[in-house]
Design an enzyme around this catalytic site. Structure first.
Site, PDB file in Angstrom:
ATOM      1  N   CYS A 168       0.770  -1.516  -0.485  1.00 15.41           N
ATOM      2  CA  CYS A 168       0.065   0.307  -0.127  1.00 15.41           C
ATOM      3  C   CYS A 168       1.176   1.215  -0.028  1.00 15.41           C
ATOM      4  CB  CYS A 168      -1.186  -0.250   1.461  1.00 15.41           C
ATOM      5  SG  CYS A 168      -0.360  -0.095   2.850  1.00 15.41           S
TER       6      CYS A 168
ATOM      7  N   ARG B  29      -2.983  -0.473   5.651  1.00  7.73           N
ATOM      8  CA  ARG B  29      -3.327  -1.681   4.462  1.00  7.73           C
ATOM      9  C   ARG B  29      -2.637  -3.370   4.701  1.00  7.73           C
ATOM     10  NH1 ARG B  29      -5.757   1.685  -0.353  1.00  7.73           N
ATOM     11  NH2 ARG B  29      -3.545   3.116   0.340  1.00  7.73           N
TER      12      ARG B  29
ATOM     13  N   ASP C 273      -8.419   2.940   1.905  1.00 12.04           N
ATOM     14  CA  ASP C 273      -7.512   3.175   2.774  1.00 12.04           C
ATOM     15  C   ASP C 273      -8.072   4.384   4.272  1.00 12.04           C
ATOM     16  OD1 ASP C 273      -5.277   4.622   3.845  1.00 12.04           O
ATOM     17  OD2 ASP C 273      -4.363   5.276   2.963  1.00 12.04           O
TER      18      ASP C 273
END
Length: 156
Positions: A8, A14, A124
């Site tokens: 990410c 994440r 996100d």
């Protein structure tokens, strides 16, 4: 052995959580010997940091212990890992900027493995609330469980 990398932007929400979720799944199933799992970020801003405290707290409530320290992705990762799972389309675009040739063959959106949720990306949660972190964990549990199933079938 499957070598898997979750990616990410900063490697503090994440991808680090995906690593923790996937590691717990393979540990619970007793199939750790078939996997090598890591995570990385596309920026080095958080290098060396643990996951975001909010992600750590929400993951802990579900039994996940996130101990990974953020690191930036390297060119070598494209060579070492069999699969690279990105969280969103911007991640894929940035990965392509690092290695366009291997991105096309090795990089996939993790959300493509969701079976209980109909989503295009893993969003996100960084600027969100606790609900956003929980939602991301829901998506990661869904996608990682199915990903594990799919890869284990390849061993048969």
């Amino acid at each position: 052995m499957f070598k898997i990398l979750f990616v990410c932007l900063g490697n503090i929400c994440r991808s680090s959580a995906a690593q923790g979720v996937f590691e717990k799944i393979i540990q619970q199933r007793g199939v750790e010997k078939h996997f090598s799992v890591d995570s990385a970020g596309l920026i080095s801003y958080h290098q060396g940091e643990l996951s975001d405290p909010r992600m750590i707290a929400h993951a802990k409530m579900r039994g996940y212990n996130l101990t990974h320290r953020s690191r930036p992705i390297t060119q070598k990762d494209f060579e070492e890992f069999d699969y690279i799972f990105a969280m969103d389309n911007d991640n894929i675009k940035r990965l392509s900027g690092i290695n366009a040739e291997l991105t096309g063959r090795k990089v996939t959106l993790l959300s493509e493995y969701c079976t209980e949720h109909n989503v295009k990306i893993i969003p996100d949660p960084y600027y969100g609330t606790g609900k956003d972190f929980d939602y991301v964990l829901d998506l990661l549990e869904d996608s990682c469980a199915n990903l594990c199933d799919v890869l284990l079938k390849e061993l048969d």
